[in-house]
Scaffold this active site. Structure first.
Site, PDB file in Angstrom:
ATOM      1  N   SER A   1     -22.310 -83.727  -6.040  1.00 44.16           N
ATOM      2  CA  SER A   1     -20.998 -84.225  -5.637  1.00 44.16           C
ATOM      3  C   SER A   1     -19.924 -83.212  -6.000  1.00 44.16           C
ATOM      4  O   SER A   1     -20.081 -82.397  -6.907  1.00 44.16           O
ATOM      5  CB  SER A   1     -20.695 -85.556  -6.309  1.00 44.16           C
ATOM      6  OG  SER A   1     -20.131 -85.368  -7.598  1.00 44.16           O
ATOM      7  N   ASP A   2     -18.811 -83.279  -5.283  1.00 39.54           N
ATOM      8  CA  ASP A   2     -17.644 -82.506  -5.689  1.00 39.54           C
ATOM      9  C   ASP A   2     -16.992 -83.200  -6.879  1.00 39.54           C
ATOM     10  O   ASP A   2     -17.216 -84.398  -7.126  1.00 39.54           O
ATOM     11  CB  ASP A   2     -16.655 -82.351  -4.528  1.00 39.54           C
ATOM     12  CG  ASP A   2     -15.864 -81.047  -4.611  1.00 39.54           C
ATOM     13  OD1 ASP A   2     -15.742 -80.500  -5.719  1.00 39.54           O
ATOM     14  OD2 ASP A   2     -15.373 -80.585  -3.572  1.00 39.54           O
TER      15      ASP A   2
END
Length: 949
Positions: free
Chosen positions: A239-240
């Site tokens: 994920s960012d």
């Protein structure tokens, strides 16, 4: 007795068997803990801690000194895959060498960025390679191969591609939705990812912050449908930063973090980057999701298996067999030479009326705000070596033949009581430059508080003022340090350069009465003069305590530039951007124009000396008036060797051969809306743009000339074989970038097709008079388009133009081949109906999520009436009714061709929610093949249209 070696420690076994064995030995709590970015050690099994993520976009970033290569957009401008592969190799070697002395350096590198440079105002333009998906994929594939290494089993580093998917805006980036129709999705946005993943050197991807078709990218069904179908390798999806929390906090897509985290994991996210090093909140959400039955242990196992697969490939469990374990190549002479070579190859000569290359005995004035700068960006390492254009020209021509004027405005700031801002002298320099020590999160690096704050006195300190555009300015003290605000609120001359996640070195002068307020942009608060020093006002003070300053100008920048220019044979104006100001991550640009400060410097130089060369050093394109300039160059911020490289090109030691990786538009009016992701309907990029660009995609000049001849083309073995002869007809050894474009000449169905599309290119070096036979094999599949009528790729039969040349508009040779292909077949709507999203044309609509898990629907843009066109719909022998699947409130109208709206459908009352669909029916008579039009009003979501009869 010695305990038997567990299978996961046995290097003779395949990685998959070893992963399965280790997974079986981990408890559920241990596996769950692996799902955070900072996975803890499992001491009972001898498993070390592991961190996903190490920035390495154009060198190892954030972890202290490292070799700094040109920005990614500059690497894209080289059009040279072999060079970029060597850059990736050097970066990965330095990552290994740095990790050997600092375990914080990770080997799961979050690079490269393959988002397409669709819109030049995107703040992160510097991070991508090109607006073209094939060029982007070619460069990204080369970089990942270099990062990966060439061992068949073990990887030097494990690259993760950023940012999945259709992500080109910083404005509202965590809440905006990119409306991406199927043709754009398949022909444009997915293509760059797909071809890079299929090449086999990618360890995973990172979803972007934005939504696509109404659904957050961290829930993207395309992760399973597309990404993981492109390869048999286990791909890690990271994920960012903070994006998992956004699903609830800013996007409000779910009501609870447990539900959101479970949905992301099921969609394919394997590692959660959230809350920094603190894993407690993510783990609590995961455990809550397990307890609530939103997740199963099998879901957790799938994610952990992918992470472990990467760790095994990195040699973590086989240090004695890891071929890269002892890599110590760091800041080597080879890496320094490569940094210079990359910077030289990235320079693009946009215009030249003969003033370049500079004569050996030239007296050169180098002027401009970037003339003595070597700028870094957010994803740079700390410089070990540096060269500015001024330093490069000094070295090349001699200091006695080079003059310099920066072009800053020299000012003093007078307070209401007549005193002036004063910078106290300080010899208290830090032993290391800010950031030298490295940081897992440089956003957390604090400003300096060890230097004295500004004060006032009767004389004051003359400051160098630069307006970077939009009224955003910096102020620099005579010792070279920028005024900055630290956590205690005081102003100090303390920063070597503007920088940081929140830049603390920028200000605005706002008219106020007879003077100006000096507002600090980082805090949004005005500056005040207090007894204990100059500082920003308290958060709740407003402007009541703000000081009103008079700006006293000692010298205008253009005056200094004009003096230097008048005494030189040639003037080189170095203009561009600071990568931390007005166009960066979190901030899009608002215009293509150069900042007014730099435009007046350019005008002053040109007025004083007609032999004025403009060298643009920037992370993105500009719209500049080049008519009166004899020469213009562009290069991205070129890293540690930028100045030397630019000087060598100006002097003719190197013939420029960089090519523009994106269109340079002539005016802001040529640009679509930043959030219009329909490159087809919006006529965007060189593929569809019908205007006249300032400089076209693929453009770049040389100090040599090249002849193209003897074009041949034939279709064989599922490919088009193209050959031609390229000859250096000039007087210097130089590189040429030969480009092959294709265009369908007579599509059978009226639909927007690219004006021309890059299908192959090659950069090659030729001595004067030398020739080479250039050959390309273009698979026929590369000429197919996405047929929305049948939801698949289709190669259309007929003539295709093959265009060979030096840019997308500079075509030197052309021929036509006729391909058999697959004829168009009408849509079988009578038997299959229509998915609403599979339109050919649209106006006033956007695509939204059909459900939170998968599928698309179409709705009218708020406040507008939407229309959809579906061509060549086959109603068979006849239909008598139409059924629409809709949710929300509003109406649907249906018509054949240009005829009247013959069916209108609307729910009696709004449905319970946007995902609560109902089927509505009405009489509708049609037979044979017709175009179909649908009109949408209100907030109604249309998912499917069926026909009966």
């Amino acid at each position: 007795m010695t305990a038997p070696t567990p299978p996961f420690r046995d290097p003779r076994l395949p990685f998959a068997k070893r992963v399965d064995d280790l997974l079986s030995r981990l408890t559920l709590d241990e596996k769950t803990a692996f799902l955070h970015q900072f996975a803890p050690a499992v001491e009972r099994l001898g498993i070390a801690a592991f961190r996903t993520g190490q920035e390495a976009l154009h060198g190892v970033a954030w972890m202290g000194p490292a070799t700094v290569f040109p920005q990614a957009v500059g690497l894209g401008a080289t059009w040279n895959e072999e060079l970029v592969r060597r850059v990736g190799e050097a970066v990965s070697k330095e990552a290994r060498a740095m990790r050997a002395r600092d375990e914080r350096v990770g080997l799961n590198v979050w690079s490269p960025t393959v988002n397409l440079l669709r819109h030049p105002l995107w703040g992160r333009n510097e991070e991508g390679y090109s607006e073209d998906p094939r060029l982007t994929s070619a460069v990204a594939t080369a970089y990942t191969r270099g990062l990966r290494g060439d061992h068949p089993a073990y990887w030097r580093t494990a690259p993760v591609l950023k940012h999945w998917l259709a992500h080109n805006n910083e404005t509202d980036r965590d809440t905006s939705s990119s409306s991406v129709r199927p043709r754009v999705l398949n022909e444009y946005d997915l293509r760059a990812f797909r071809e890079t993943v299929e090449a086999g050197a990618v360890a995973g991807v990172m979803p972007a912050y934005n939504l696509v078709n109404g659904r957050p990218n961290h829930l993207s069904p395309y992760l399973g449908r597309h990404l993981r179908a492109w390869t048999e390798d286990e791909l890690l999806v990271c994920s960012d930063a903070g994006a998992p929390s956004n699903l609830v906090d800013s996007e409000h897509y779910f009501d609870s973090h447990e539900e959101a985290t479970a949905a992301a994991l099921r969609a394919g996210v394997d590692s959660f980057t959230d809350h920094g090093t603190d894993s407690s909140r993510i783990l609590a959400r995961l455990r809550g999701a397990l307890e609530q039955g939103l997740l199963t242990e099998a879901d957790v196992d799938a994610a952990v298996r992918r992470q472990l697969s990467v760790r095994f490939r990195l040699g973590e469990f086989d240090p004695e067999h890891d071929p890269y374990a002892d890599c110590d190549a760091f800041d080597t002479p080879e890496h320094r030479a490569l940094a210079r070579e990359a910077a030289e190859q990235a320079v693009v000569l946009l215009k030249n009326d003969g003033v370049l290359p500079l004569a050996p005995d030239s007296r050169v004035a180098v002027v401009g705000l970037l003339a003595d700068e070597c700028k870094l960006d957010w994803y740079s390492g700390t410089l070990i070596h540096r060269s500015t254009p001024l330093e490069g020209l000094y070295e090349r021509f001699g200091a006695d033949r080079v003059s310099f004027a920066e072009g800053v405005d020299r000012v003093r700031l007078r307070t209401a009581d007549g005193a002036f801002l004063h910078v106290l002298p300080s010899d208290d320099s830090p032993a290391e430059a800010h950031g030298t020590q490295g940081a897992l999160d440089p956003a957390l690096l604090a400003g300096r508080t060890d230097l004295p704050p500004l004060t006032t006195d009767a004389v004051g300190t003359e400051l160098a003022l630069v307006d970077w555009g939009g009224g955003v300015l910096t102020l620099r003290a005579p010792d070279g340090r920028y005024l900055s605000v630290a956590g205690d609120g005081f102003l100090r001359a303390s920063a070597d350069q503007p920088g940081g996640w929140v830049v603390q070195e920028t200000f605005r002068l706002e008219a106020h009465g007879d003077g100006h307020l000096l507002r600090h942009t980082g805090t949004g608060r005005p500056v005040q003069v207090a007894a204990d020093g100059v500082k920003v006002a308290a958060p709740d003070a407003g402007d009541t305590e703000a000081e009103v300053f008079e700006l006293v100008v000692a010298e205008r920048g253009e005056d200094a530039v004009a003096r230097a220019a008048a005494g030189a044979d040639v003037v080189v104006v170095v203009a561009g951007n600071d990568p931390h100001i007005n166009g960066r991550e979190t901030e899009d640009r608002t215009t293509l124009r150069l900042p007014a400060h730099q435009e007046r410097l350019l005008r002053a130089a040109r007025a004083a000396n007609p032999a004025t060369v403009l060298a643009l050093v920037s992370a993105y394109p500009y719209a500049v008036d080049v008519e009166t300039l004899p020469a213009v160059l562009w290069t991205a911020h070129g890293g540690q060797a930028a100045g030397t490289a630019l000087a060598r090109v100006l002097a003719g030691d190197v013939s420029p051969a960089g090519r523009l990786p994106q269109t340079w538009y002539a005016d802001d009016a040529d640009l679509p809306d930043l959030l219009d992701y329909d490159v087809i309907g919006g006529r965007q990029t060189y593929l569809y743009f019908e205007g006249t660009p300032l400089f076209p995609f693929g453009h770049g000049l040389s100090y040599a000339s090249f002849g193209y001849a003897d074009l041949t083309a034939r279709v064989r073995d599922g490919a088009v074989a193209v050959s031609f002869t390229l000859t250096n007809t000039g007087e210097v050894t130089a590189d040429e970038v030969a480009q092959l474009y294709v265009r369908a000449e007579a599509p059978s169905v009226p639909r927007p097709r690219p004006r021309r599309e890059l299908v192959a290119h090659r950069r090659l070096t030729l001595a004067p008079g030398a020739s080479d036979r250039v050959s390309f094999e273009v698979p026929l599949s590369a000429l197919a388009f996405w047929d929305v009528a049948h939801d698949r790729w289709r190669l259309e039969p007929g003539p295709y133009a093959l265009l060979v040349g030096a840019s997308s508009e500079d075509v030197r040779l052309s021929t036509t081949v006729t391909l058999d292909g697959e004829p168009a077949v009408p849509r079988p709507v009578g038997t299959r109906g229509l998915e609403a999203v599979d339109f050919d044309e649209q106006s006033g609509t956007e695509i939204v999520d059909r459900t939170k898990v998968a599928g698309d629907a179409v709705t009218a843009v708020a406040g507008r009436t939407g229309e959809l066109l579906y061509r060549d719909c086959d109603f068979g022998t006849g239909t008598t009714g139409v059924t629409v699947s809709v949710a929300g409130a509003g109406s649907v109208e249906v018509a054949l061709g240009g005829g009247p709206w013959t069916a209108a459908l609307s729910p009696d009352a709004p449905t319970a929610g946007p995902y609560d669909y109902v089927d509505l029916g009405a009489d509708f008579t049609a037979a044979g093949v017709h175009d179909l039009r649908i009109r949408l009003r209100g907030s109604l979501r249309l998912a499917h249209v069926g026909f009966s009869g």
